[in-house]
Design a protein around this motif. Structure first.
Motif, PDB file in Angstrom:
ATOM      1  N   PRO A  18       0.641  -1.204   0.184  1.00 24.46           N
ATOM      2  CA  PRO A  18      -0.167   0.206   0.021  1.00 24.46           C
ATOM      3  C   PRO A  18       0.860   1.132  -0.189  1.00 24.46           C
ATOM      4  CG  PRO A  18      -0.063  -1.051   2.148  1.00 24.46           C
ATOM      5  CD  PRO A  18       0.776  -1.961   1.346  1.00 24.46           C
ATOM      6  N   TYR A  70       1.060   3.770   2.020  1.00 27.87           N
ATOM      7  CA  TYR A  70       1.733   4.284   3.088  1.00 27.87           C
ATOM      8  C   TYR A  70       3.015   3.466   3.438  1.00 27.87           C
ATOM      9  CZ  TYR A  70       0.158   0.400   5.976  1.00 27.87           C
ATOM     10  OH  TYR A  70      -0.256  -0.925   6.387  1.00 27.87           O
ATOM     11  N   ARG A  99       1.448   9.500   2.294  1.00 25.18           N
ATOM     12  CA  ARG A  99       1.525   8.189   3.218  1.00 25.18           C
ATOM     13  C   ARG A  99       0.643   8.244   4.234  1.00 25.18           C
ATOM     14  NH1 ARG A  99       7.681   6.630   4.082  1.00 25.18           N
ATOM     15  NH2 ARG A  99       6.751   4.465   4.583  1.00 25.18           N
ATOM     16  N   ASP A 114      -2.985   8.428   2.902  1.00 24.66           N
ATOM     17  CA  ASP A 114      -3.415   6.816   2.543  1.00 24.66           C
ATOM     18  C   ASP A 114      -3.797   5.889   3.862  1.00 24.66           C
ATOM     19  OD1 ASP A 114      -3.461   4.588   0.608  1.00 24.66           O
ATOM     20  OD2 ASP A 114      -1.944   3.765   2.025  1.00 24.66           O
ATOM     21  N   ARG A 127      -7.130   4.027   5.595  1.00 24.37           N
ATOM     22  CA  ARG A 127      -7.536   2.592   5.826  1.00 24.37           C
ATOM     23  C   ARG A 127      -7.699   2.159   7.347  1.00 24.37           C
ATOM     24  NH1 ARG A 127      -4.479  -0.062   1.731  1.00 24.37           N
ATOM     25  NH2 ARG A 127      -3.373   1.267   0.331  1.00 24.37           N
TER      26      ARG A 127
END
Length: 790
Positions: A29, A31, A41, A44, A48
């Protein structure tokens, strides 16, 4: 043929597309992609996270119970694994701490190498056993050395300030940071920037004294030493400024008590050191326990948002002091519940919860009740995550155990501890040139409760020390005079009133050529003392407690007298007619009127750290020429308090019993050399809106002994529309001058140095006359001049 070729191209295209899709699915992902900008980052990762995972990132739990040690093996504890599973924790505090409060000893605590192992075990667990694998931030106490077993113990902050040597303090902070980071720590709690005008307060030893300019110089040096040129290294830590704000001058000297400062004084005196440290790059700020004008600092949006972030541009994260958020309910009574306290603190601008009591279940309940919005939660979490990315923890979360052992208390750091101790020693009095003592002395008596007590000379926030690591004053003198007979007698304790050792001390003094009497105080914690949840000691009365501890967090004083039988011991020894040198080991200025009148030589060593005994011996016997200066005034009576030097006109006059001046003034300190000041010159360029004032003068060592001098420049605005101090320190320097050497000193004062806060609380320079005072202390002014601002 073309049909087959076309079909083959379609198959090839489809296969390539499928591989690209698979590759995208196999990519980490965003990050976890170190090549992306930090903000990308952070955004992101936030997207999540669940609300529970976000709240967990704001928790800073007590860390010393989070590991399990078995010989040389260190693993995570059940408590840690439960905290990760139940609370998704993001930070720990004092994981490597060892002291009576934590119940960690030399046997049960961690060596530097084992501390690195513990840090790695914790990081590995949280990375591999959580959904998102977010590494921990580990915070440690670092004000006068990393508070862990095996690290270097420097003089406490009040001694550091007595050096008046900011470059040296920056070197010291860099050494502390290197030792802490090598073990796996990321945040160093310090510097303490509390302006301290109340010596009854128990934590004065943790401060840089009573003056905002001196505090600013020492504080910014600490920040620069801790943080270096960046966080993504193996030798720097984030600096957490303590305690925001106006914590060091509480009403009645009560630790954590209310502050009675007004808005003008707050901005003139208490906030400038924090502002300068923030502008020097400090990335973390701790809120204080106290309230200012009825508003607790941990619920003060004006302080934490308007001032800290909007006016000063602070980009880091804030953290409460331990238990300060529950304190909104139980201490200040401004919140009816933990849930309300959590909401108040987060909305005011407190990003992290030290202790972890408030920012999980209560905060999540506040979010569910819409007392706190998700964007407000995200803002706080982003500030914590931003630093985790900036430190490179997602790529390099682990410590090097071998490097940790090499860094801790190495030869260079031990030598630096000795230098800081030497420079911190203040020679208060030297009547008749008794000091330095001759090394040809055959028989010397070293007497007193602080002469050979390891922990009494180290101060609060100190870990257990192995045998032989700390040089006491007795040991320092014995090593300095190997051929002499050095007789030791304790005489009495700090607080106990037993006469059991008194006669032996008098007998030792009678046989000696010279007596070194080591008295004062102690911040040495012991396992008999009970502690509050915050770690502050719970003090028993002097009648029922015989611990030496009379200073250190929680040990506020009603008087400043030498406790126990120390005055009696001193007076009986002085009555013998022997040459006596008094060495003071203390965390706050104590009342020493009697020795100032009757003892020929007085040396103040504060809490000089692990090399204190060697440093004191060097000063006593002339191998080091002292030049420390007082960072705080020494009163004659508690009835004078506060007695700081930069008071406002018309606020001071004598009492029936005594005058209003301190016994020893801010900036005071003697030397074995003598210095002359001459040729003061001032030159003004520009006008009030934008001006510079060049001040120059000459300092000459007029003695036959090389030495350091600390010239100090003070300023007074002669007529102003608001009341301004009778004098205010603006510049200082520590100069080394050889015998007979002269040096010109030139300083530039800027508009900022001449400004005041006008009636609208705006910083302006008012045209008019300013008086320049240059000298060796706030009282010992050698040169005076005036200049005019148009």
């Amino acid at each position: 043929m073309y049909h087959c070729l076309y079909r083959g191209m379609i198959v090839l295209f489809c296969s390539t597309a499928l591989l690209q899709v698979q590759a995208q699915h196999n990519q980490p992902p965003a990050y976890k992609n170190a090549s992306l900008p930090v903000e990308t980052r952070v955004k992101d990762l936030l997207a999540r996270m669940t609300a529970e995972e976000k709240a967990g990132q704001l928790l800073t739990l007590l860390g010393w119970d989070m590991y399990a040690k078995n010989g040389t093996a260190v693993t995570t504890s059940a408590a840690f694994e439960k905290a990760v599973a139940d609370q998704h924790i993001g930070m720990l505090w004092a994981t490597f701490r060892a002291d009576p409060w934590t119940k960690k000893t030399l046997e049960t605590g961690l060596t530097p190498a084992l501390a690195a192992k513990a840090a790695n075990a914790l990081q590995q667990y949280v990375i591999t056993h959580t959904r998102l694998g977010i590494p921990l931030l580990l915070s440690e106490e670092c004000a006068h050395g990393h508070m862990a077993i095996g690290t270097t113990v420097f003089p406490t902050s009040i001694g550091q300030a007595s050096t008046w040597d900011a470059p040296l303090i920056q070197q010291m902070a860099a050494a502390i940071a290197r030792e802490a980071r090598a073990q796996g720590a990321h945040i160093g709690y310090g510097p303490v920037l509390d302006l301290a005008r109340e010596p009854r307060w128990s934590r004065m030893e943790e401060t840089f004294g009573e003056d905002p300019v001196l505090i600013t110089a020492m504080g910014t040096a600490m920040v620069q030493g801790f943080q270096g040129t960046g966080f993504n290294t193996d030798h720097t830590v984030i600096s957490t400024l303590k305690h925001f704000a106006a914590y060091g001058s509480p009403e009645g000297g009560h630790n954590g008590g209310i502050s009675t400062t007004g808005l003008r004084e707050l901005q003139e005196c208490y906030l400038p050191p924090f502002k300068a440290a923030v502008q020097a790059g400090a990335a973390s700020v701790m809120t204080s326990y106290n309230a200012i004008d009825g508003v607790p600092c941990s619920a003060n949006a004006w302080l934490l948002q308007d001032v800290l972030r909007k006016q000063w541009g602070f980009k880091g994260f804030t953290v409460s002091d331990l238990g300060a958020i529950p304190g909104l309910q139980f201490t200040h009574h401004v919140a009816a519940s933990k849930q309300e306290a959590a909401a108040m603190a987060l909305k005011a601008g407190v990003d992290a919860d030290l202790g972890g009591d408030s920012y999980y279940t209560p905060l999540l309940a506040a979010i569910k009740a819409k007392q706190v919005s998700m964007p407000q939660l995200d803002t706080a979490v982003a500030r914590v995550l931003r630093l985790k990315f900036a430190m490179g923890l997602f790529e390099h979360p682990y410590a090097d155990t071998a490097a940790a052992q090499r860094a801790a208390n190495n030869a260079a750091h031990v030598a630096l501890a000795k230098q800081v101790a030497q420079e911190s020693i203040v020679l208060l009095k030297n009547e008749g040139g008794l000091l330095p003592l001759s090394k040809s002395i055959k028989q010397i008596a070293v007497i007193g409760p602080d002469a050979d007590n390891v922990y009494n000379q180290l101060g609060d926030y100190t870990a257990p020390q192995p045998e032989g690591k700390v040089l006491t004053i007795l040991r320092g003198i014995r090593e300095k005079l190997p051929a002499a007979t050095v007789t030791y007698a304790k005489g009495c304790a700090i607080r106990d009133t037993s006469h059991a050792g008194m006669d032996a001390a008098i007998a030792a003094a009678q046989q000696a050529e010279v007596v070194v009497l080591v008295l004062g105080g102690s911040s040495a914690r012991d396992f008999k003392t009970s502690y509050a949840n915050t770690g502050a000691a719970q003090v028993q009365s002097a009648e029922t407690a015989v611990s030496d501890m009379e200073s250190g967090e929680g040990f506020d004083r009603a008087t400043l007298d030498l406790m126990g039988l120390q005055n009696e011991l001193m007076q009986r020894i002085v009555a013998l007619g022997k040459p006596v040198v008094l060495v003071l080991i203390e965390g706050r200025p104590l009342l020493i009127n009697w020795p100032a009148a009757h003892v020929p030589a007085i040396v103040n060593a504060w809490y000089p750290g692990e090399q204190g005994g060697a440093a004191v011996a060097d000063v006593l016997f002339g191998d080091y020429n002292p030049a420390g200066r007082l960072p705080v005034s020494v009163p004659k009576s508690v009835g004078q308090l506060p007695v700081y030097y930069n008071y406002k006109p018309a606020s001071r006059h004598g009492y029936v019993e005594m005058d209003d001046t301190p016994l020893y003034s801010f900036g005071h300190g003697l030397s074995y050399s003598t210095f002359a000041y001459s040729n003061l010159q001032t030159q003004v360029k520009g006008s009030a809106a934008n001006c510079t004032v060049t001040v120059s003068f000459t300092v000459k060592n007029t003695s036959a002994t090389d030495g350091d001098e600390v010239p100090q420049l003070y300023l007074r605005d002669e007529v102003s529309n608001v009341v301004t101090p009778v004098q205010q320190l603006k510049r200082f320097a520590r100069l080394h001058l050889k015998a007979g050497q002269a040096q010109q000193v030139q300083w530039q004062l800027t508009t900022a140095d001449l400004q005041l806060l006008n009636t609208q609380l705006q910083r302006v320079v008012e045209p008019g006359t300013f008086t320049v005072m240059v000298g060796a202390s706030s009282k010992d002014i050698r040169l005076k001049g005036q200049f005019e601002v148009k």
